[in-house]
Write an enzyme that holds these catalytic residues in place. Sequence first.
Site, mmCIF file in Angstrom:
data_model
loop_
_atom_site.group_PDB
_atom_site.id
_atom_site.type_symbol
_atom_site.label_atom_id
_atom_site.label_comp_id
_atom_site.label_asym_id
_atom_site.label_seq_id
_atom_site.Cartn_x
_atom_site.Cartn_y
_atom_site.Cartn_z
ATOM 1 N N ASN A 178 -9.337 -4.183 6.190
ATOM 2 C CA ASN A 178 -8.438 -3.115 6.631
ATOM 3 C C ASN A 178 -8.708 -2.768 8.097
ATOM 4 O O ASN A 178 -9.851 -2.770 8.532
ATOM 5 C CB ASN A 178 -8.681 -1.879 5.747
ATOM 6 C CG ASN A 178 -7.556 -0.868 5.846
ATOM 7 O OD1 ASN A 178 -6.489 -1.144 6.392
ATOM 8 N ND2 ASN A 178 -7.793 0.331 5.312
ATOM 9 N N TRP A 179 -7.684 -2.531 8.871
ATOM 10 C CA TRP A 179 -7.768 -2.217 10.308
ATOM 11 C C TRP A 179 -8.403 -3.357 11.101
ATOM 12 O O TRP A 179 -9.084 -3.126 12.095
ATOM 13 C CB TRP A 179 -8.572 -0.934 10.576
ATOM 14 C CG TRP A 179 -8.104 0.286 9.853
ATOM 15 C CD1 TRP A 179 -8.728 0.900 8.829
ATOM 16 C CD2 TRP A 179 -6.927 1.065 10.117
ATOM 17 N NE1 TRP A 179 -8.010 2.003 8.420
ATOM 18 C CE2 TRP A 179 -6.909 2.123 9.193
ATOM 19 C CE3 TRP A 179 -5.877 0.956 11.038
ATOM 20 C CZ2 TRP A 179 -5.892 3.079 9.158
ATOM 21 C CZ3 TRP A 179 -4.871 1.905 11.004
ATOM 22 C CH2 TRP A 179 -4.886 2.954 10.078
ATOM 23 N N ASP A 236 0.895 -7.638 2.386
ATOM 24 C CA ASP A 236 1.106 -6.215 2.114
ATOM 25 C C ASP A 236 2.606 -5.865 2.029
ATOM 26 O O ASP A 236 3.151 -5.230 2.917
ATOM 27 C CB ASP A 236 0.412 -5.400 3.218
ATOM 28 C CG ASP A 236 0.208 -3.949 2.822
ATOM 29 O OD1 ASP A 236 0.807 -3.517 1.823
ATOM 30 O OD2 ASP A 236 -0.545 -3.252 3.519
ATOM 31 N N ASN A 281 -9.088 4.427 3.662
ATOM 32 C CA ASN A 281 -8.203 4.086 4.780
ATOM 33 C C ASN A 281 -8.411 5.059 5.947
ATOM 34 O O ASN A 281 -8.611 4.655 7.093
ATOM 35 C CB ASN A 281 -6.756 4.139 4.276
ATOM 36 C CG ASN A 281 -5.767 3.607 5.293
ATOM 37 O OD1 ASN A 281 -5.957 2.538 5.852
ATOM 38 N ND2 ASN A 281 -4.730 4.372 5.555
ATOM 39 N N PHE A 302 2.196 -3.239 8.787
ATOM 40 C CA PHE A 302 1.352 -2.506 7.836
ATOM 41 C C PHE A 302 0.064 -1.956 8.404
ATOM 42 O O PHE A 302 -0.623 -1.171 7.746
ATOM 43 C CB PHE A 302 1.054 -3.337 6.586
ATOM 44 C CG PHE A 302 0.142 -4.522 6.785
ATOM 45 C CD1 PHE A 302 0.668 -5.757 7.109
ATOM 46 C CD2 PHE A 302 -1.226 -4.408 6.603
ATOM 47 C CE1 PHE A 302 -0.152 -6.868 7.273
ATOM 48 C CE2 PHE A 302 -2.061 -5.513 6.756
ATOM 49 C CZ PHE A 302 -1.524 -6.750 7.105
ATOM 50 N N ASP A 303 -0.308 -2.312 9.627
ATOM 51 C CA ASP A 303 -1.621 -1.856 10.079
ATOM 52 C C ASP A 303 -1.749 -1.996 11.582
ATOM 53 O O ASP A 303 -0.831 -2.452 12.268
ATOM 54 C CB ASP A 303 -2.707 -2.685 9.387
ATOM 55 C CG ASP A 303 -3.974 -1.882 9.154
ATOM 56 O OD1 ASP A 303 -3.981 -0.683 9.445
ATOM 57 O OD2 ASP A 303 -4.962 -2.463 8.683
ATOM 58 N N HIS A 316 0.822 -1.223 0.000
ATOM 59 C CA HIS A 316 0.000 0.000 0.000
ATOM 60 C C HIS A 316 0.854 1.271 0.000
ATOM 61 O O HIS A 316 0.378 2.320 -0.408
ATOM 62 C CB HIS A 316 -1.046 -0.022 1.118
ATOM 63 C CG HIS A 316 -0.599 0.398 2.486
ATOM 64 N ND1 HIS A 316 -0.260 -0.498 3.467
ATOM 65 C CD2 HIS A 316 -0.464 1.623 3.046
ATOM 66 C CE1 HIS A 316 0.050 0.163 4.574
ATOM 67 N NE2 HIS A 316 -0.061 1.447 4.347
ATOM 68 N N GLY A 343 2.294 5.899 9.156
ATOM 69 C CA GLY A 343 3.686 6.267 8.896
ATOM 70 C C GLY A 343 4.599 5.114 9.286
ATOM 71 O O GLY A 343 5.682 4.951 8.728
ATOM 72 N N ASN A 344 4.118 4.296 10.244
ATOM 73 C CA ASN A 344 4.854 3.078 10.580
ATOM 74 C C ASN A 344 4.608 1.988 9.541
ATOM 75 O O ASN A 344 5.191 0.905 9.628
ATOM 76 C CB ASN A 344 4.435 2.526 11.952
ATOM 77 C CG ASN A 344 5.251 3.107 13.077
ATOM 78 O OD1 ASN A 344 4.714 3.734 13.982
ATOM 79 N ND2 ASN A 344 6.567 2.916 13.015
ATOM 80 N N SER A 345 3.750 2.266 8.588
ATOM 81 C CA SER A 345 3.552 1.304 7.519
ATOM 82 C C SER A 345 4.879 1.016 6.858
ATOM 83 O O SER A 345 5.602 1.947 6.498
ATOM 84 C CB SER A 345 2.608 1.869 6.471
ATOM 85 O OG SER A 345 1.307 1.664 6.870
HETATM 86 N N1 ASP Z 1 -1.912 1.455 7.878
HETATM 87 C C1 ASP Z 1 -1.160 2.497 8.513
HETATM 88 C C2 ASP Z 1 -0.345 3.323 7.563
HETATM 89 O O1 ASP Z 1 -0.734 3.447 6.431
HETATM 90 C C3 ASP Z 1 -0.336 1.980 9.618
HETATM 91 C C4 ASP Z 1 -1.042 2.288 10.858
HETATM 92 O O2 ASP Z 1 -1.707 3.329 10.906
HETATM 93 O O3 ASP Z 1 -0.934 1.519 11.794
HETATM 94 O O4 ASP Z 1 0.641 3.957 7.917
#
Ligand code: ASP
Length: 716
Positions: free
Chosen positions: A211-212, A220, A326, A669-670, A83, A651-653
């Site tokens: 998602n989430w 991912d 998202n 990723f999430d 993503h 941002g940790n994605s």
């Molecule tokens: N999916 C989030 C991202 O796009 C990661 C997260 O928010 O935990 O950065």
Amino acid sequence: MFQRIAAVLLFCGLILSPAYPAAVDEGMYPISEIMKLDLRSKGLEIDPAEIYSTDRSLIFAIVGVGATGSFVSPDGLFVTNHHVAFGAVQAASTRENDYIRDGFLARTRAEEIQAKGMTARITESFRDVSAEVLSSVLPGMDFAARTKAIEKRTKEIVAQTEKDNPGKRAEVSEMFTGKTYILFIYTYLKDIRMVYVPPRSIGEFGGEEDNWMWPRHTGDFSFLRAYVAPDGSPADYSPQNVPFKPKRFLRIQPRGVDEGDFVFLLGYPGRTYRHSAASFLAFEEEVRMPYVVDWYARQIDLMEKMGAGDRGVALLHASRIKGLANTMKNYRGKLKGMKRLGLVERRREDEKALQRFIEADLERRERYGTILTDIAAVYDDNRASFGSEAILGYLGSSVNLLGLASTVHEAGIERPKPDLEREPAYMDRNFPRVRQRLMLGLRNHYEPTDKAVFRELILKASKLPEASRIKPLDEALGGDFSETAIGGYLNKMYAGTRLNDSRFVEKLLEMTPGELAKVEDPFLDLARALYPDVLELREKQKARRGALDPLYARLSDVKELFLGKGFIPDANGTLRLTYGRIKGYEPVDAVDYSPITTLRGVIEKTTGREPFDTPPALAELFEKRDFGAFEHPRLRDVPVCILYDTDTTGGNSGSPVINARGELIGINFDRTYEATINDYAWSEEYSRSIAVDIRYVLWVTQKFGRADFLLKELGL
Ligand code: ASP
């Protein structure tokens, strides 16, 4: 470099934290804090100095790519999420070469294609510049002037640093609001290419439905490569460029991890609000987030309808829909979590206790007595004008052609000014990227959608109360907001504009202000008419910041006094470390989630229809139990995703999930639905992050992608 970093570390540490409890597991620790964490007692087996504070530390393997990635080979190969690379994959896709649907694999370096719009930065060093920044604030300055003075000083520091460090990029990041400012120096790579991207049916398996969520079965991940000029310096894309040689890359542990294992992540978390006042949280819960959820849902609905019968149109909207969906689901999760936890009320209670502490001492009362009510007053002001401010903002960000016209118009005003006096977007160091984004945005322009989005905003604007009307829109429509009048107006706008032609836009961007002023175009005319309102809004925002910054600075001082300890600054897009363990959780009564999913789960979820349309070749591999070296010994299946209790946010994605020995075992990723609330409050009970297990990454790459050569490059 090591010495420079180490010296800075000592200096920073003094400022960032007097002492916070070693046992707290909440925290996105700035790299200056790593050596104070006693990570060994938490489960780390390598010397913490290997993570940070030698010239070849793990931090040099981490790249900021909007979100995060990490180098995994000496030849600039890095891994991030599917993503995260999605926008670039979309930009490279056409009806004929649909890399979103089919995936992409370069079998040789020559076949790697440009990941348009992507850049990668590596944190090289940092220095505390709080005193320098804050010395620009003079007594008696009004709020907006305060913000402008800080902005100006920051720009000067950045310009000087970039001059002293040719080829590097500098940024000043505010750590504690209104209080601490750190100057970071980055290596900034601009030639990024796609190497392996799995098809969407793997990389985004489960789509928005999953998602989430946990349990999760999404592959991912994507592999990309960073390139530099033959002399090793960062350069724009050129066929002559060569792979970048990182100072450090991560070794992969193909045997992965198991429940209970210690893990840590390095990455670039975007934004958290743990130190914000209850009045801010209430504003978020009652005003901003519900508004954004509604607006995004409406736009998604429009775009999906437009793309329903035409894959070409759907492709144009793919990335935008994904981004909006998202955020929308994240906000829904947050709103639900805020209610469930009574978060605003909880923070009000904390603030009442703080207020009692303040009131208990005369001197404290004088210094800090009105902080909380003063902060609340700023958010009240924000609430009062939110409706019109939001519409004005979205006219520029959601309506393609109007956004473009506004940038072109403002470029004409800002670009002739001396560089340091311009708004940041128009400075020489930033403008090429802004320009590139404009042109990429134009590639995805689809007139019927743009028109429909614009129509929605006009309708919203028509309902604003008299005191906060957007006058240029009233005037453009002559006060008639009937369907026919709006339809007629929009037809005229889109029939008369040339801003949908990229060559024309390129020409406009080269014009002098005088030449530009003579260009007649309905969108440019509207942008000109709206500009005074835009400036007024910007001034108001600067004034709010100027008011809030010193208030928050004092709030954190008195909180520190009250709690008798320092704390960690909120996430702000700078490099952070977080640690935890592979661990399940109980989302609701009587439901116990275990922390590892497997390929069996992918097959069980498969319906054959998007977003559960597993490629038949992958299902066949499962049928044959062709798991290769990646079978989990106890689960007798390939692990797909893992769950752990670290502290992460957007941002940790793409952040590497690293085991106790410093090896890569997953790609974050999430988060789970309950953990969307992390941004306001973290809890060991519900905060869980999700990664794709490295064994699934390797298995898909080898067995499905047939890219053995990549595993070889990874040293496997
Ligand atoms: N999916 C989030 C991202 O796009 C990661 C997260 O928010 O935990 O950065």
